[in-house]
Design a protein around this motif. Structure first.
Motif, short mmCIF file in Angstrom:
data_model
loop_
_atom_site.label_atom_id
_atom_site.label_comp_id
_atom_site.label_asym_id
_atom_site.label_seq_id
_atom_site.Cartn_x
_atom_site.Cartn_y
_atom_site.Cartn_z
N PHE A 1 -25.18 0.59 35.46
CA PHE A 1 -26.45 1.17 35.89
C PHE A 1 -26.87 2.23 34.87
N SER A 2 -28.16 2.28 34.64
CA SER A 2 -28.69 3.30 33.71
C SER A 2 -28.55 4.68 34.36
N GLU A 3 -27.97 5.63 33.61
CA GLU A 3 -27.80 6.98 34.15
C GLU A 3 -29.12 7.75 34.16
N GLY A 4 -30.01 7.42 33.22
CA GLY A 4 -31.32 8.09 33.17
C GLY A 4 -31.20 9.53 32.66
N GLU A 5 -32.32 10.15 32.47
CA GLU A 5 -32.37 11.52 31.97
C GLU A 5 -32.31 12.56 33.09
N ASN A 6 -32.84 12.17 34.25
CA ASN A 6 -32.95 13.12 35.37
C ASN A 6 -31.65 13.11 36.20
N LYS A 7 -30.69 13.95 35.79
CA LYS A 7 -29.39 13.98 36.47
C LYS A 7 -29.30 15.18 37.40
N LEU A 8 -28.67 14.96 38.53
CA LEU A 8 -28.41 16.04 39.49
C LEU A 8 -26.90 16.18 39.61
N TYR A 9 -26.39 17.39 39.41
CA TYR A 9 -24.94 17.62 39.44
C TYR A 9 -24.53 18.29 40.76
N ILE A 10 -23.41 17.80 41.31
CA ILE A 10 -22.86 18.36 42.55
C ILE A 10 -21.47 18.92 42.23
N ALA A 11 -21.31 20.24 42.36
CA ALA A 11 -20.01 20.88 42.11
C ALA A 11 -19.33 21.17 43.44
N ILE A 12 -18.11 20.67 43.61
CA ILE A 12 -17.41 20.83 44.90
C ILE A 12 -16.17 21.70 44.73
N SER A 13 -16.18 22.87 45.37
CA SER A 13 -15.01 23.76 45.39
C SER A 13 -14.85 24.28 46.82
N SER A 14 -14.53 25.57 46.98
CA SER A 14 -14.42 26.15 48.33
C SER A 14 -14.69 27.65 48.24
N ASP A 15 -14.54 28.34 49.38
CA ASP A 15 -14.77 29.79 49.43
C ASP A 15 -13.48 30.58 49.25
N ARG A 16 -12.35 29.90 49.20
CA ARG A 16 -11.06 30.60 49.25
C ARG A 16 -10.38 30.67 47.89
N GLY A 17 -9.68 31.79 47.66
CA GLY A 17 -8.99 32.00 46.40
C GLY A 17 -7.48 31.95 46.57
N LEU A 18 -6.77 32.72 45.73
CA LEU A 18 -5.30 32.78 45.72
C LEU A 18 -4.69 31.39 45.54
N CYS A 19 -5.29 30.60 44.65
CA CYS A 19 -4.78 29.23 44.42
C CYS A 19 -4.77 28.90 42.92
N GLY A 20 -4.37 29.88 42.12
CA GLY A 20 -4.26 29.63 40.68
C GLY A 20 -5.62 29.45 40.03
N GLU B 1 -22.93 20.92 26.29
CA GLU B 1 -23.15 19.64 25.61
C GLU B 1 -24.53 19.07 25.92
N SER B 2 -24.90 19.09 27.21
CA SER B 2 -26.20 18.60 27.65
C SER B 2 -26.66 19.47 28.82
N PRO B 3 -27.65 20.34 28.61
CA PRO B 3 -28.03 21.32 29.64
C PRO B 3 -28.26 20.73 31.03
N VAL B 4 -27.60 21.34 32.01
CA VAL B 4 -27.76 20.92 33.41
C VAL B 4 -29.06 21.53 33.93
N LYS B 5 -29.91 20.70 34.54
CA LYS B 5 -31.21 21.18 35.03
C LYS B 5 -31.26 21.27 36.55
N LYS B 6 -30.41 20.47 37.21
CA LYS B 6 -30.38 20.47 38.68
C LYS B 6 -28.94 20.49 39.14
N ALA B 7 -28.63 21.39 40.08
CA ALA B 7 -27.25 21.47 40.59
C ALA B 7 -27.24 21.83 42.07
#
Length: 275
Positions: free
Chosen positions: A68-87, A103-109
């Motif tokens: 599938f063509s990735e296209g120019e209009n990319k939306l990035y989803i970053a998945i982490s959490s609210d908690r620390g103390l895990c290295g 490398e390639s500026p993120v425009k939507k996240a």
């Protein structure tokens, strides 16, 4: 001598060492308890990950076996959490995102979890379309994945790139980015229409459901990675505290012996002076 004196930390007195020893022992108790709690949570997270991998792998199979063509209009989803103390689990994901942005500026996240949100806010804060918090306090459900997917589908994109930490084993994980095409991109591939009874509505429904499944899989991968990282971090902290206690105990014993010896010398000297 007792109390904090001007020579601390070069020549701490018994009271200073005793206070620090007590403090480190309390820290060891806390880290040891946190390790046991993390171990129990990790067992549950690892168990929940197995069926989530089946759903996630099944949902992504179509995208992996077709181009599938990735296209120019990319939306990035970053998945982490609210908690620390895990290295360095959150900072590792943050570095991956920063390298991607360079490398390639993120425009939507869309950012899930306060930790990675705080790490990326300086370099990518203006790209945030939406953020989610209260992540990691309890195990994620499919409803959480649906909420994130619904928010993502409110925005126009050619491809949604989901970044998360993939669980490898109890001592390792790796940040990965999984691309998911939009319904329009899926429809642009003629090979899709070789299946029977496929039309635009079917493709749209499939894309929405598969996106939620892949996000749910990513949440479960992140949870298992985080709990194993926290368990290892607390184990290391407990071991380090134990080593520090041994050193402080030795220092305490030597200082105490020096104090006793000095007092004996003073007593003997005083007795000799009287004679």
């Amino acid at each position: 001598s007792s109390g904090i004196n001007a020579e601390w930390p070069l020549r701490p007195g018994l009271k200073d060492i005793e206070t620090r020893l007590k403090s480190v022992k309390n820290i060891k108790k806390i880290t040891s308890s946190m390790k046991m709690v993390s171990a129990a949570k990790f067992t549950r997270a690892e168990k929940a990950l197995k069926p989530a991998r089946v759903y996630g792998g099944g949902a992504a199979a179509l995208y992996e076996k077709n181009e599938f063509s990735e296209g120019e209009n990319k939306l990035y989803i970053a998945i982490s959490s609210d908690r620390g103390l895990c290295g360095g689990i959150h900072s590792g994901l943050g570095r991956t995102f920063k390298a991607l942005h360079a490398e390639s500026p993120v425009k939507k996240a869309v950012v899930v979890g306060d930790k990675v949100k705080a790490i990326l806010v300086k370099t990518m804060g203006d790209t945030y379309l939406s953020t989610f918090n209260n992540v990691g306090k309890k195990p994620s459900s499919f409803t959480d994945a649906l909420d994130i997917a619904e928010e993502v589908l409110c925005h126009e994109f050619d491809s949604a790139e989901i970044a998360y930490n993939s669980f490898v084993n109890v001592v390792s994980y790796k940040p990965i980015i999984k691309p998911t095409p939009s319904a329009a991109n899926i429809e642009s591939n003629d090979a899709i229409f070789t299946y029977d009874e496929v039309d635009s509505e079917v493709i749209r429904c499939y894309q929405e459901f598969s996106l939620a499944n892949i996000i749910f899989h990513a949440l479960k991968e992140q949870e298992a990675s985080e709990q194993s990282a926290r368990m290892n971090a607390m184990e290391n902290a407990t071991r380090n505290a134990g080593e520090m206690i041994d050193k402080l105990q030795l220092q305490y014993n030597r200082t105490r012996q020096a104090v006793i010896t000095r007092e004996l010398i003073e007593i003997i000297s005083g007795a000799n002076a009287l004679d």
